[in-house]
Motif scaffolding. Structure first.
Motif, mmCIF file in Angstrom:
data_model
loop_
_atom_site.group_PDB
_atom_site.id
_atom_site.type_symbol
_atom_site.label_atom_id
_atom_site.label_comp_id
_atom_site.label_asym_id
_atom_site.label_seq_id
_atom_site.Cartn_x
_atom_site.Cartn_y
_atom_site.Cartn_z
ATOM 1 N N LEU A 4 0.880 -1.161 0.000
ATOM 2 C CA LEU A 4 0.000 0.000 0.000
ATOM 3 C C LEU A 4 0.917 1.210 0.000
ATOM 4 O O LEU A 4 1.814 1.309 0.828
ATOM 5 C CB LEU A 4 -0.919 -0.034 1.216
ATOM 6 N N SER A 5 0.681 2.110 -0.913
ATOM 7 C CA SER A 5 1.653 3.146 -1.250
ATOM 8 C C SER A 5 2.234 3.920 -0.073
ATOM 9 O O SER A 5 3.421 4.183 -0.042
ATOM 10 C CB SER A 5 1.055 4.106 -2.277
ATOM 11 N N LYS A 6 1.443 4.296 0.889
ATOM 12 C CA LYS A 6 1.927 5.197 1.937
ATOM 13 C C LYS A 6 2.059 4.536 3.305
ATOM 14 O O LYS A 6 2.318 5.214 4.285
ATOM 15 C CB LYS A 6 0.971 6.379 2.072
ATOM 16 N N TYR A 7 1.871 3.230 3.384
ATOM 17 C CA TYR A 7 1.760 2.595 4.692
ATOM 18 C C TYR A 7 2.817 1.523 4.875
ATOM 19 O O TYR A 7 3.113 0.750 3.974
ATOM 20 C CB TYR A 7 0.351 2.038 4.882
ATOM 21 N N SER A 8 3.355 1.471 6.070
ATOM 22 C CA SER A 8 4.413 0.511 6.390
ATOM 23 C C SER A 8 3.816 -0.882 6.596
ATOM 24 O O SER A 8 2.613 -1.025 6.841
ATOM 25 C CB SER A 8 5.127 0.948 7.670
ATOM 26 N N PRO A 9 4.666 -1.904 6.531
ATOM 27 C CA PRO A 9 4.187 -3.263 6.848
ATOM 28 C C PRO A 9 3.581 -3.345 8.254
ATOM 29 O O PRO A 9 2.637 -4.084 8.483
ATOM 30 C CB PRO A 9 5.445 -4.127 6.722
ATOM 31 N N TRP A 10 4.136 -2.561 9.210
ATOM 32 C CA TRP A 10 3.596 -2.571 10.571
ATOM 33 C C TRP A 10 2.182 -1.992 10.601
ATOM 34 O O TRP A 10 1.305 -2.520 11.273
ATOM 35 C CB TRP A 10 4.522 -1.817 11.518
ATOM 36 N N GLN A 11 1.932 -0.924 9.855
ATOM 37 C CA GLN A 11 0.583 -0.363 9.785
ATOM 38 C C GLN A 11 -0.384 -1.366 9.159
ATOM 39 O O GLN A 11 -1.524 -1.484 9.606
ATOM 40 C CB GLN A 11 0.587 0.954 9.002
ATOM 41 N N SER A 12 0.070 -2.088 8.155
ATOM 42 C CA SER A 12 -0.771 -3.122 7.548
ATOM 43 C C SER A 12 -1.083 -4.220 8.553
ATOM 44 O O SER A 12 -2.222 -4.664 8.674
ATOM 45 C CB SER A 12 -0.084 -3.728 6.317
ATOM 46 N N GLU A 13 -0.057 -4.644 9.284
ATOM 47 C CA GLU A 13 -0.252 -5.691 10.288
ATOM 48 C C GLU A 13 -1.219 -5.233 11.377
ATOM 49 O O GLU A 13 -2.086 -5.999 11.818
ATOM 50 C CB GLU A 13 1.077 -6.091 10.912
ATOM 51 N N ASN A 179 -9.809 -3.618 -6.550
ATOM 52 C CA ASN A 179 -10.190 -3.096 -5.235
ATOM 53 C C ASN A 179 -9.060 -2.415 -4.483
ATOM 54 O O ASN A 179 -9.265 -1.950 -3.357
ATOM 55 C CB ASN A 179 -10.793 -4.222 -4.388
ATOM 56 N N HIS A 180 -7.898 -2.330 -5.077
ATOM 57 C CA HIS A 180 -6.770 -1.674 -4.425
ATOM 58 C C HIS A 180 -7.089 -0.225 -4.037
ATOM 59 O O HIS A 180 -6.769 0.189 -2.910
ATOM 60 C CB HIS A 180 -5.526 -1.762 -5.310
ATOM 61 N N PRO A 181 -7.744 0.566 -4.912
ATOM 62 C CA PRO A 181 -8.091 1.939 -4.503
ATOM 63 C C PRO A 181 -9.015 1.984 -3.275
ATOM 64 O O PRO A 181 -8.871 2.856 -2.418
ATOM 65 C CB PRO A 181 -8.790 2.529 -5.736
ATOM 66 N N LYS A 182 -9.948 1.046 -3.173
ATOM 67 C CA LYS A 182 -10.852 0.989 -2.015
ATOM 68 C C LYS A 182 -10.059 0.717 -0.740
ATOM 69 O O LYS A 182 -10.284 1.355 0.296
ATOM 70 C CB LYS A 182 -11.918 -0.100 -2.245
ATOM 71 N N ILE A 183 -9.126 -0.217 -0.809
ATOM 72 C CA ILE A 183 -8.310 -0.540 0.358
ATOM 73 C C ILE A 183 -7.429 0.647 0.734
ATOM 74 O O ILE A 183 -7.279 0.969 1.917
ATOM 75 C CB ILE A 183 -7.451 -1.810 0.091
ATOM 76 N N GLU A 184 -6.869 1.313 -0.266
ATOM 77 C CA GLU A 184 -6.080 2.522 -0.003
ATOM 78 C C GLU A 184 -6.913 3.574 0.732
ATOM 79 O O GLU A 184 -6.450 4.213 1.672
ATOM 80 C CB GLU A 184 -5.529 3.118 -1.310
ATOM 81 N N SER A 185 -8.175 3.741 0.310
ATOM 82 C CA SER A 185 -9.028 4.752 0.963
ATOM 83 C C SER A 185 -9.371 4.342 2.396
ATOM 84 O O SER A 185 -9.477 5.207 3.273
ATOM 85 C CB SER A 185 -10.312 4.999 0.144
ATOM 86 N N ILE A 186 -9.523 3.061 2.653
ATOM 87 C CA ILE A 186 -9.784 2.586 4.017
ATOM 88 C C ILE A 186 -8.560 2.878 4.891
ATOM 89 O O ILE A 186 -8.690 3.379 6.013
ATOM 90 C CB ILE A 186 -10.147 1.093 4.030
#
Length: 192
Positions: A4-13, A179-186
């Motif tokens: 995800l363009s602006k988010y770290s792996p930790w933020q994803s986790e 659905n990548h844009p939807k996930i980015e917006s979430i």
């Protein structure tokens, strides 16, 4: 998960963990394991002590304590709808990465169709892929017969199974792309 363009792996986790908790998909055992993981990585909250000291035979509410600990550690506060999207994204992303791992069809403890079944019966974010349900059923059925030794050309021979599996991976990749844009917006809403 796919980057995800602006988010770290930790933020994803953190978002995935909060989603799993919100959707009640974490067992007490997983909560205890993840609490130990957090402690081992120097994340601490007093609520975590009640989780790791809890009697495994008579748990006292690990989910509530875990929710409070995650909140104080900065994990995002997540809504059910956001959780469903993130969980679905995580599930689909496991199979959308290249190169495709065809061994997952032989090594899964739970059948593939049933792993996705909950998405077909509830308010699913997978419904937009009309072919997915039938394809998963065919892969499951043909694969079961193949492993029992019942092989029919054009139904479950190795070439046919491989083609169906490739189609499954392509559908997962298409879902991720769409659905990548939807996930980015979430994620943007979670970490604003």
């Amino acid at each position: 998960m796919r980057t995800l363009s602006k988010y770290s792996p930790w933020q994803s986790e953190m978002a995935v963990t909060a989603s799993l908790l919100k959707l009640d998909l974490l067992s007490d055992k997983k909560i205890v394991e993840y609490t130990h993981y957090l402690l081992d990585n120097e994340y601490y909250d007093d609520e975590m002590l009640s989780i790791i000291d809890d009697d495994p035979i008579y748990p006292r509410g690990n989910k509530e304590s875990f929710q409070r600990a995650l909140s104080s550690l900065g994990f995002p506060d997540i809504y059910t709808e956001q959780s469903k999207w993130i969980y679905t994204y995580r599930l689909m992303n496991n199979y959308a990465t290249a190169p495709n791992n065809h061994y997952v069809f032989a090594n899964e403890a739970v059948g593939f169709y049933y792993k996705f079944d909950e998405f077909f019966n509830n308010d699913s974010h997978l419904k937009e892929i009309s072919k997915l349900k039938d394809l998963l059923y065919c892969i499951e059925d043909a694969g079961d017969n193949f492993y029992m030794g019942y092989i029919t050309h054009g139904y479950n021979d190795p070439v046919t199974l491989y083609r169906m599996q490739c189609q499954f991976f392509q559908l997962c990749h298409q879902w991720i792309t769409d659905n990548h844009p939807k996930i980015e917006s979430i994620f943007k809403a979670l970490y604003a």
